[in-house]
Design an enzyme around this catalytic site. Structure first.
Site, mmCIF file in Angstrom:
data_model
loop_
_atom_site.group_PDB
_atom_site.id
_atom_site.type_symbol
_atom_site.label_atom_id
_atom_site.label_comp_id
_atom_site.label_asym_id
_atom_site.label_seq_id
_atom_site.Cartn_x
_atom_site.Cartn_y
_atom_site.Cartn_z
ATOM 1 N N GLY A 66 55.673 -19.037 25.617
ATOM 2 C CA GLY A 66 56.374 -19.433 24.141
ATOM 3 C C GLY A 66 55.101 -18.618 23.125
ATOM 4 C CE LYS A 105 67.290 -25.016 27.905
ATOM 5 N NZ LYS A 105 66.066 -25.282 27.632
ATOM 6 N N GLY A 141 53.985 -17.990 31.190
ATOM 7 C CA GLY A 141 53.551 -18.884 32.273
ATOM 8 C C GLY A 141 54.279 -19.031 33.452
ATOM 9 N NE ARG A 161 49.330 -21.018 30.323
ATOM 10 C CZ ARG A 161 50.300 -21.726 30.170
ATOM 11 N NH1 ARG A 161 50.752 -23.059 30.535
ATOM 12 N NH2 ARG A 161 51.174 -21.118 29.389
HETATM 13 C C1 3PG Z 1 52.751 -23.784 27.761
HETATM 14 O O1 3PG Z 1 52.603 -24.216 29.036
HETATM 15 O O2 3PG Z 1 53.654 -23.296 27.238
HETATM 16 C C2 3PG Z 1 51.560 -23.973 26.864
HETATM 17 O O3 3PG Z 1 50.595 -24.524 27.546
HETATM 18 C C3 3PG Z 1 51.948 -24.965 25.578
HETATM 19 O O4 3PG Z 1 52.533 -25.992 26.203
HETATM 20 P P1 3PG Z 1 53.605 -26.632 25.349
HETATM 21 O O5 3PG Z 1 54.917 -25.929 25.494
HETATM 22 O O6 3PG Z 1 53.920 -28.089 25.807
HETATM 23 O O7 3PG Z 1 53.307 -26.846 24.034
#
Ligand code: 3PG
Ligand code: MG
Length: 402
Positions: free
Chosen positions: A381, A200, A357, A35
């Protein structure tokens, strides 16, 4: 969405930029700096343009409290190494430390504010609280650049509200990620294969729903597959099950058949009595047919016949999107399926995208190079929500007035 070049001459201007430096850490050691690397093109562009660059980022979920465990110090150090220049870290987020650091910036210098999630208002559900904090961020910049793709699905002060207060643009990472997502939705080239895994099933139903409209084949592995197998009437032993979602899974299987699409499930699985993620070990691994899981065992990876079946579909595809491991990939003996899927994506002539990620870290830790894939997304996400057809606040706000 505007791009950085649309913001005009940035020499001497304070550019406030949101990045996603939420990297996996082992203590203070970054175990995957993907990242941070992904932020380099835009940061270099701003630095070369002579801007005074003020970076905002988060790490983990400190929930509005100052907690040194979540300090961005490791990210500042790594960013400095990668850029070959010092990146100063502010002692706070918007307080006197940050203000003094920003006031002292020379043209082409880069400063990083402390973890924005130290501020309780950053993630507040109350608009006025976030807006008040966003005004403090905005006071540290003349323009705003949004480049933290991994967090654009969050309606948070440093992602959403601040963009309304300053002239704004998307950074190169956000622009590239959105371009890729369009190739997975509006402009997907057939045959289009989507591979989903992870534990999940509930997290993936919305994306299955939306992607069944555009994809030709859906491959399902990982912990989520067992609820589908249960829906087919198989005994799944002690495997992961979300009993409330069995009907939904059966519904998708029927919907796919009716639409002339394919949902591929594991035909064989690797089962174990138990495993220990921390110790990275498991009891002995056995391969069984997907409809013959012993009562006292749980499925913890797909089997070799499934690997071949999935790889065959992947190798025949023009577009492939993959999110989520096929098994407990942290444990070497249960990473075979994930490895096989990664290999097939890497070998494919199609446009292959690794989403997320965790999946990105998994393929890198298995020894694959970024260049072996069409694209490795920095947002799990965020990309899933986009593929679900949701409006992402951090993107929508860039389409607005400023
Ligand atoms: C992640 O790692 O999914 C993003 O950086 C967002 O983080 P979060 O899910 O804690 O909002
Ligand atoms: Mg997340």
């Amino acid at each position: 969405m505007k791009s950085v070049s649309d913001l005009g001459d940035l020499r001497g201007k304070r550019v406030l930029i949101r990045c996603d430096f939420n990297v996996p850490l082992d203590g203070t050691t970054i175990t995957d700096d993907g990242r941070i690397r992904a932020a380099l093109p835009t940061l270099t562009q701003l630095k070369d343009a002579g801007a005074k660059v003020v970076v905002m980022a988060h790490l983990g979920r400190p929930k509005g409290k100052v907690d040194p465990t979540y300090s961005l110090a490791p990210a500042a150090a790594r960013l400095g190494e990668l850029l070959g220049t010092e990146v100063k870290l502010a002692g706070d987020v918007v307080g006197p430390g940050a203000q003094a650091l920003v006031a002292g910036l020379q043209d082409g210098e880069i400063a990083l504010l402390e973890n924005v999630r130290y501020e309780p208002a950053e993630e507040s559900k109350v608009d006025a609280e976030r807006e008040e904090l966003a005004a403090k961020y905005a006071a540290l910049g003349d323009v705003f650049v949004s480049d933290g793709f991994g967090v654009v699905h969050r309606k948070q002060a440093s992602v959403y509200d601040v963009a309304k207060l300053l002239p704004n643009a998307a950074g190169q990472l956000v622009a590239k990620e959105v371009d890729v997502l369009k190739k997975l939705t509006e402009h997907a080239v057939s045959p289009y294969v989507v591979v989903l895994g992870g534990a999940k099933v509930a997290d993936k139903l919305a994306v299955i729903d939306n992607l069944l409209k555009v994809a030709d084949t859906l491959i399902i592995g990982g912990g989520m597959a067992y609820t589908f197998l249960k829906g087919k009437g198989y005994e799944i032993g002690a495997s992961l099950l979300d009993a409330e979602k069995i009907d939904a899974c059966v519904g998708y299987l029927e919907q796919a058949t009716a639409a002339g699409k394919q949902i591929l499930l594991p035909v064989d699985v690797r089962v174990v009595e138990d495993f220990d993620i921390k110790a990275r070990t498991s009891t002995p691994v056995t391969i069984v047919d997907a409809d013959a899981i012993p009562a006292d065992q749980e499925g913890a990876d797909i089997g070799p016949a499934s690997e071949a079946l999935f790889a065959d579909a992947i190798l025949g595809a023009a577009t492939i999107f993959w999110n989520g491991p096929m098994g407990v990939a942290e444990i070497p003996s249960l990473a075979e399926g994930t490895n096989a899927v990664a290999k097939a994506l890497a070998a494919s002539d199609g446009f292959s995208v690794v989403g997320g990620g965790d999946s990105a870290a998994a393929v890198r830790n298995l020894g694959f190079a970024d260049e072996q894939f069409g694209h490795i997304s920095t947002g799990g996400g965020a990309s899933l929500e986009y593929l679900e057809g949701k409006v992402l606040p951090g993107l929508a706000v860039l389409e607005g007035e400023n």
